[in-house]
Design an enzyme around this catalytic site. Structure first.
Site, PDB file in Angstrom:
ATOM      1  N   CYS A 117      -8.509 -10.672   2.751  1.00 17.37           N
ATOM      2  CA  CYS A 117      -7.363 -10.826   1.860  1.00 17.37           C
ATOM      3  C   CYS A 117      -7.440 -12.129   1.050  1.00 17.37           C
ATOM      4  O   CYS A 117      -8.220 -12.211   0.125  1.00 17.37           O
ATOM      5  CB  CYS A 117      -6.055 -10.693   2.627  1.00 17.37           C
ATOM      6  SG  CYS A 117      -4.639 -10.320   1.552  1.00 17.37           S
ATOM      7  N   HIS A 225      -6.745  -5.688   5.643  1.00 20.33           N
ATOM      8  CA  HIS A 225      -6.606  -6.497   6.863  1.00 20.33           C
ATOM      9  C   HIS A 225      -7.205  -5.784   8.075  1.00 20.33           C
ATOM     10  O   HIS A 225      -6.482  -5.175   8.873  1.00 20.33           O
ATOM     11  CB  HIS A 225      -5.128  -6.811   7.120  1.00 20.33           C
ATOM     12  CG  HIS A 225      -4.570  -7.850   6.213  1.00 20.33           C
ATOM     13  ND1 HIS A 225      -4.542  -9.193   6.535  1.00 20.33           N
ATOM     14  CD2 HIS A 225      -4.031  -7.741   4.969  1.00 20.33           C
ATOM     15  CE1 HIS A 225      -4.001  -9.870   5.533  1.00 20.33           C
ATOM     16  NE2 HIS A 225      -3.685  -9.012   4.572  1.00 20.33           N
ATOM     17  N   GLU A 227      -8.209  -7.122  10.704  1.00 19.59           N
ATOM     18  CA  GLU A 227      -7.860  -7.834  11.943  1.00 19.59           C
ATOM     19  C   GLU A 227      -6.620  -7.252  12.614  1.00 19.59           C
ATOM     20  O   GLU A 227      -6.288  -7.633  13.738  1.00 19.59           O
ATOM     21  CB  GLU A 227      -7.651  -9.323  11.656  1.00 19.59           C
ATOM     22  CG  GLU A 227      -6.282  -9.719  11.148  1.00 19.59           C
ATOM     23  CD  GLU A 227      -5.974  -9.312   9.707  1.00 19.59           C
ATOM     24  OE1 GLU A 227      -4.826  -9.508   9.244  1.00 19.59           O
ATOM     25  OE2 GLU A 227      -6.899  -8.811   9.039  1.00 19.59           O
TER      26      GLU A 227
END
Length: 256
Positions: A117, A225, A227
């Site tokens: 990001c 994202h 993660e």
């Protein structure tokens, strides 16, 4: 004898927090980035919160990789020759002053890095590219922001497809030429920097992933994202696993 841990540096945000309007400065890191490193990449997150650009060589000599995280703050547009279009949007010049030269140092020294990001946007800017400051105001582009009225889990839910370039590592990690990802960003790539190769696009054509052309090691970044609940998303997990393997290889090679 136990092996020494694989260490990955995560540059932190600098934000003003505090009760009663005290606005005290804090160094901040999102927990989910550290957990994905531990649980999927097999690496330990490390912080050098007060690091400066002139200490990069020393810092990189102590780690096996770098993870450039997402953040609520945007890259300051002065770094790509523009004025701020919306002063209400958060900025973090302290982070800019470290991460932009850090990107160039990682490439020069062959240090594996993954951008997510804001980190994705930092890499593009560090290498001479530019950003749309507000993607949703650009004709022909969709609104890629999250709905703040939804729950946290819903905001990070799968939002749209990305089209992956055939033969790219991302197509390999996804096991095909399309994948569904989340979407929580207001800025996005405008001019892709020379030296970067686009590897995924949103349906509206916005660049969603790229790699550093001719990099010595893992040097990739994504606009979404991965993660978020990495272990539950095979595509996300493959990205972190590949990054982890590159960091492990740096340790094995005895680069440090």
């Amino acid at each position: 004898m136990r092996e020494s841990p694989v260490l990955v540096w995560l540059p932190v945000d600098r934000r003003y927090l505090g009760e009663d309007g005290t606005n005290s400065p804090f160094y901040v890191l999102g927990e989910k980035y550290a957990l994905s490193l531990q649980q999927v990449a097999g690496a330990e997150p490390v912080l050098f919160p007060a690091a400066k650009a002139d200490t990069l060589a020393a810092m990189l000599s102590m780690v096996h990789g770098v993870l450039l995280t997402g953040s609520p703050a945007n890259v300051h547009p002065s770094h790509f020759g523009e004025d701020v279009t919306d002063p209400s949007l958060p900025l973090d010049p302290h982070r800019d002053s470290l991460t932009l030269p850090l990107v160039r140092a990682c490439i020069a020294q062959g240090v594996p890095f993954l951008g997510i990001c804001r980190g994705f946007q930092e890499i593009n800017v560090a290498m001479g590219g530019s950003l749309h400051q507000q993607v949703h105001h650009v004709d022909g582009l969709a609104d890629h922001r999250e709905d703040s009225g939804l729950s946290y889990e819903e905001q990070y839910g799968l939002s749209h497809e990305v089209h992956l370039v055939p033969g790219s590592p991302f197509a390999q990690w996804a096991g095909g030429l399309t994948a569904r990802v989340n979407s929580l960003h207001g800025q996005g790539v405008n001019r892709l920097a020379d030296g970067l190769t686009a590897m995924a696009h949103a349906p509206d054509g916005l660049v969603e992933a790229f790699g550093v052309t001719g990099a010595q090691t893992f040097a990739y970044a994504v606009q979404w994202h991965p993660e978020w609940q990495t272990a539950h998303h095979p595509f996300y997990a493959e990205i972190f696993s590949a990054f982890g393997r590159a960091c492990h290889a740096r340790r094995t090679a005895g680069t440090l």
